[in-house]
Design an enzyme around this catalytic site. Structure first.
Site, mmCIF file in Angstrom:
data_model
loop_
_atom_site.group_PDB
_atom_site.id
_atom_site.type_symbol
_atom_site.label_atom_id
_atom_site.label_comp_id
_atom_site.label_asym_id
_atom_site.label_seq_id
_atom_site.Cartn_x
_atom_site.Cartn_y
_atom_site.Cartn_z
ATOM 1 N N ASP A 194 -5.518 -11.175 1.967
ATOM 2 C CA ASP A 194 -5.606 -11.804 0.648
ATOM 3 C C ASP A 194 -6.866 -11.348 -0.076
ATOM 4 O O ASP A 194 -6.884 -11.162 -1.301
ATOM 5 C CB ASP A 194 -5.608 -13.332 0.799
ATOM 6 C CG ASP A 194 -4.915 -14.034 -0.359
ATOM 7 O OD1 ASP A 194 -5.066 -13.579 -1.501
ATOM 8 O OD2 ASP A 194 -4.225 -15.047 -0.116
ATOM 9 N N HIS A 233 -7.053 -8.384 -2.655
ATOM 10 C CA HIS A 233 -6.875 -8.564 -4.103
ATOM 11 C C HIS A 233 -8.217 -8.614 -4.817
ATOM 12 O O HIS A 233 -8.366 -8.092 -5.920
ATOM 13 C CB HIS A 233 -6.126 -9.881 -4.381
ATOM 14 C CG HIS A 233 -4.692 -9.883 -3.973
ATOM 15 N ND1 HIS A 233 -3.741 -9.101 -4.591
ATOM 16 C CD2 HIS A 233 -4.041 -10.608 -3.022
ATOM 17 C CE1 HIS A 233 -2.558 -9.336 -4.037
ATOM 18 N NE2 HIS A 233 -2.712 -10.247 -3.088
ATOM 19 N N HIS A 245 -1.271 -22.669 3.388
ATOM 20 C CA HIS A 245 -2.101 -21.610 2.799
ATOM 21 C C HIS A 245 -2.473 -22.043 1.396
ATOM 22 O O HIS A 245 -1.596 -22.254 0.550
ATOM 23 C CB HIS A 245 -1.301 -20.299 2.767
ATOM 24 C CG HIS A 245 -1.971 -19.163 2.058
ATOM 25 N ND1 HIS A 245 -2.633 -18.156 2.735
ATOM 26 C CD2 HIS A 245 -2.065 -18.849 0.729
ATOM 27 C CE1 HIS A 245 -3.094 -17.273 1.858
ATOM 28 N NE2 HIS A 245 -2.761 -17.677 0.639
ATOM 29 N N HIS A 255 -4.937 -21.876 -2.299
ATOM 30 C CA HIS A 255 -5.791 -21.117 -3.226
ATOM 31 C C HIS A 255 -6.623 -22.118 -4.016
ATOM 32 O O HIS A 255 -6.220 -23.266 -4.215
ATOM 33 C CB HIS A 255 -4.963 -20.225 -4.151
ATOM 34 C CG HIS A 255 -4.582 -18.926 -3.514
ATOM 35 N ND1 HIS A 255 -5.357 -17.783 -3.611
ATOM 36 C CD2 HIS A 255 -3.535 -18.597 -2.722
ATOM 37 C CE1 HIS A 255 -4.789 -16.803 -2.916
ATOM 38 N NE2 HIS A 255 -3.686 -17.274 -2.364
ATOM 39 N N TYR A 314 1.351 -16.430 -10.599
ATOM 40 C CA TYR A 314 0.690 -15.479 -9.710
ATOM 41 C C TYR A 314 -0.523 -14.832 -10.371
ATOM 42 O O TYR A 314 -0.523 -14.549 -11.575
ATOM 43 C CB TYR A 314 1.654 -14.346 -9.343
ATOM 44 C CG TYR A 314 2.529 -14.602 -8.152
ATOM 45 C CD1 TYR A 314 1.982 -14.878 -6.898
ATOM 46 C CD2 TYR A 314 3.915 -14.536 -8.262
ATOM 47 C CE1 TYR A 314 2.790 -15.091 -5.809
ATOM 48 C CE2 TYR A 314 4.725 -14.744 -7.169
ATOM 49 C CZ TYR A 314 4.159 -15.026 -5.939
ATOM 50 O OH TYR A 314 4.964 -15.234 -4.856
#
Length: 342
Positions: free
Chosen positions: A16, A19, A196, A198, A287
């Site tokens: 991840d 990115h 998971h 963010h 996204y």
């Protein structure tokens, strides 16, 4: 630190986190991070392009280094940790999964949009055939109610998944929404449940704790918060918080702190923080890959990129629908022009 693990943490900085640095990891960086994570007794380390195996492309971002080289390098230095990979059907293939397994990975996470678990059947089955610990990864989980999430998780379980994850890809879920989803899965499936997060709404830690309290036993973290958008649940902070709660991770907190400061921080191009861009992604529920496209379209049509992203969220746009961005931008510009607004 003890050898006991109440919660199994998967470190995602080398996937991840790709990115956050435009997929520019070098072999040397992966070796240094993976070795330090292994020495800190992190049980699982995910390594691949940010968008999974075979993600290196013009659409998703070209990698500086072939991901198979990065995977091989990580496997070579890990003495106790299991190296894992992410695969999105339609981007990665069975051939890519076979190649990764040959290099020595021990875990594969097969990721689909939260309503498209059916496309994961052959990939989950092949992962099991290869002897890998196999995870079903339901992305953008904020876009489906708990009952739909249960339906999709059951499909992944039926294909052979050893665990199923609720994945807050856009960092849009609120703690009570995470709790509802984990609770529903806990009541409905027999395999392990993971989460998971963010941090786009500054809720990664709160959401992670809500997931654990409802029975999730597999949790993702990213050292120094290195990940897409505003990053993920910060691993070294998570380990400290869980220790304060009496929850064992088996991870050496001091070594994680040192790794974050001395090895990962210098890799970051800019500090990982909640910026205007990452905040609007969480607010809109889209996204992070949409951001750059939205900025370009906004410049072309003379409008605010935030308006584009929020409209995409209302339309429940998902990965692969980047072509919608131009259409949405054109519509907003037309409406503004008709109303005499800028």
């Amino acid at each position: 630190m003890s050898g006991k693990r109440d919660i199994l943490i998967t470190e995602v900085a080398l996937r991840d986190g790709s990115h956050a640095i435009n997929h520019q990891f070098t072999v040397e960086q992966v070796v240094s991070v993976a070795r330090a994570l292994d020495e800190a007794n992190v049980p699982f380390i995910e390594v691949s392009h940010g968008d999974g195996l075979a993600g290196s492309s013009l659409q998703y971002g070209l990698s500086r280094t072939n991901e198979m080289e990065l995977i091989e390098a990580a496997v070579a230095v890990c003495k106790q940790a299991t190296v894992g990979v992410l695969l999105l059907p339609g981007i990665g293939t069975i051939k890519d999964l076979n190649a990764a397994a040959k290099l020595g990975v021990g875990m594969a996470r097969i990721a689909t949009h939260v309503t498209e678990a059916d496309i994961s059947a052959q990939h989950i089955a092949r992962s099991k055939e290869l002897g890998l610990f196999t995870v079903g990864f339901l992305m953008m989980s904020h876009m489906a109610p708990p009952e739909k999430l249960v339906e999709q998780a059951k499909l992944m379980e039926s294909y052979g998944a050893d665990a199923v994850y609720v994945v807050d890809s856009a960092g849009a879920l609120l703690p009570h929404e995470v709790a509802e989803r984990i609770r529903a899965l806990k009541q409905s499936i027999g395999v392990e449940i993971g989460f998971h997060a963010h941090n786009n709404l500054s809720l990664a830690m709160a959401n992670t704790l809500a997931a654990i309290q409802e029975g999730a036993t597999r949790i993702d973290g990213s050292v120094r918060c290195l990940g897409a958008g505003a990053g993920n649940t910060q691993t070294e902070v998570l380990v400290a918080v869980l220790e304060r709660m009496g929850i064992e991770t088996g991870i050496d907190l001091y070594k994680m702190m040192d790794l974050a400061e001395e090895i990962v921080a210098p890799i970051l191009q800019v500090p990982q923080e909640i910026t205007r861009d990452s905040l609007v992604l969480g607010y809109a529920g889209v996204y992070s890959s949409f951001r750059l496209h939205a900025e370009r379209a906004a410049k072309k049509f003379g409008i605010d990129s935030r308006d584009i992203l929020i409209e995409l969220g209302k339309r429940k746009a998902v990965g692969g629908q980047e072509d919608m961005i131009i259409d949405v931008a054109a519509e907003i510009a037309k409406q503004r022009s008709a109303a005499g607004l800028r």
